[in-house]
Motif scaffolding. Structure first.
Motif, PDB file in Angstrom:
ATOM      1  N   VAL A  25       8.509  80.959  36.306  1.00  0.00           N
ATOM      2  CA  VAL A  25       8.920  81.551  35.026  1.00  0.00           C
ATOM      3  C   VAL A  25       9.723  82.833  35.244  1.00  0.00           C
ATOM      4  CG1 VAL A  25       8.082  82.635  32.903  1.00  0.00           C
ATOM      5  CG2 VAL A  25       7.009  80.531  33.730  1.00  0.00           C
ATOM      6  N   VAL A  26       9.213  83.715  36.100  1.00  0.00           N
ATOM      7  CA  VAL A  26       9.903  84.997  36.340  1.00  0.00           C
ATOM      8  C   VAL A  26      11.276  84.762  36.970  1.00  0.00           C
ATOM      9  CG1 VAL A  26       9.831  87.168  37.620  1.00  0.00           C
ATOM     10  CG2 VAL A  26       7.749  86.294  36.535  1.00  0.00           C
ATOM     11  N   VAL A  27      11.338  83.897  37.974  1.00  0.00           N
ATOM     12  CA  VAL A  27      12.609  83.640  38.658  1.00  0.00           C
ATOM     13  C   VAL A  27      13.620  83.012  37.708  1.00  0.00           C
ATOM     14  CG1 VAL A  27      13.727  82.252  40.455  1.00  0.00           C
ATOM     15  CG2 VAL A  27      11.635  83.506  40.970  1.00  0.00           C
ATOM     16  N   LEU A  28      13.187  82.058  36.897  1.00  0.00           N
ATOM     17  CA  LEU A  28      14.105  81.408  35.962  1.00  0.00           C
ATOM     18  C   LEU A  28      14.635  82.407  34.937  1.00  0.00           C
ATOM     19  CD1 LEU A  28      14.973  78.436  35.943  1.00  0.00           C
ATOM     20  CD2 LEU A  28      13.471  78.094  33.993  1.00  0.00           C
ATOM     21  N   ILE A  29      13.744  83.242  34.398  1.00  0.00           N
ATOM     22  CA  ILE A  29      14.162  84.232  33.397  1.00  0.00           C
ATOM     23  C   ILE A  29      15.133  85.240  34.000  1.00  0.00           C
ATOM     24  CG2 ILE A  29      13.340  86.176  32.000  1.00  0.00           C
ATOM     25  CD1 ILE A  29      10.806  84.576  31.457  1.00  0.00           C
TER      26      ILE A  29
END
Length: 218
Positions: A25-29
């Motif tokens: 989630v963090v990497v995609l955002i």
């Protein structure tokens, strides 16, 4: 391995699922908007900026992700002067490494999406009095996203699978717990459980992106 052992193994592997989900989630955002910024900078009229950004994309896409993780986790602390300030935990190194890596790939995907937008769209926006920012946000981006979304879906699925490389910087993830379970029980069933978990995660991800594609198609 009986049902009780399978449930125990699954519970252990779910600890890895939590780590993988947070990183995903963090990497995609972080990487999607960064990738779009890199795309715009790679088309910048200022030549040095364009050269640096294109060189960055070339280097990141041309070297293994695991090597990049090793450099961030093990190499940065040895840099002269600033090395002591760049000591990162394994998970922080993974977040930085995956974000920088996937931003480069998304930059290429978005570049392809921009090239797919007809030049007449820019001319029409200029005739209508749109500023460059308005043209990008209101006209170019919606069309670019529709074109780029299938490739973004593929990269997102790859990201889930690539999280298995976190073990390289001492971050316990799904495969780590599976290997521990196999070593403890001398039974490969934990790998089957890991297989099913990855398949379920990517199936859910595929369904979400399919829904997005259908929404954007209208």
């Amino acid at each position: 391995m009986n049902m009780s052992e399978i449930l125990t193994t699954t519970k252990a592997l779910l600890q890895g699922v939590e780590v993988v989900t947070i990183l995903f989630v963090v990497v995609l955002i972080a990487s999607i908007p960064l990738g779009f910024v890199l795309t715009l900078l790679s088309r910048c009229r200022i030549a040095p900026v364009r050269w640096v950004v294109n060189a960055y994309i070339y280097v990141v896409r041309g070297t293994p992700l695991m090597l990049q993780l090793f450099f961030i986790y093990f190499g940065l602390p040895y840099l002269p002067v600033v090395g002591k300030m760049l000591v990162l935990s394994g998970f922080s190194s993974a977040l930085v490494g995956y974000t920088l890596n996937y931003a480069a790939y998304f930059a290429e995907i978005f570049r392809g999406g921009l090239l797919a937008v007809d030049k007449g769209q820019y001319e029409a926006a200029q005739v209508l009095g749109f500023s460059k920012a308005q043209t990008i946000v209101r006209i170019v981006m919606p069309q670019m996203i529709r074109v780029a979304l299938p490739s973004v879906t593929n990269e997102s699925i790859t990201l889930v699978k690539d999280t298995a490389l976190m073990y390289a910087v001492a971050v316990p993830e799904i495969l780590h717990y599976a290997k521990v379970a196999v070593s403890r029980t001398a039974n490969p069933m934990a790998f089957v459980v890991a297989f099913v978990i990855y398949l379920i995660m990517n199936t859910i991800l595929q369904l979400v992106f399919n829904w997005l594609e259908k929404k954007l198609a209208y």
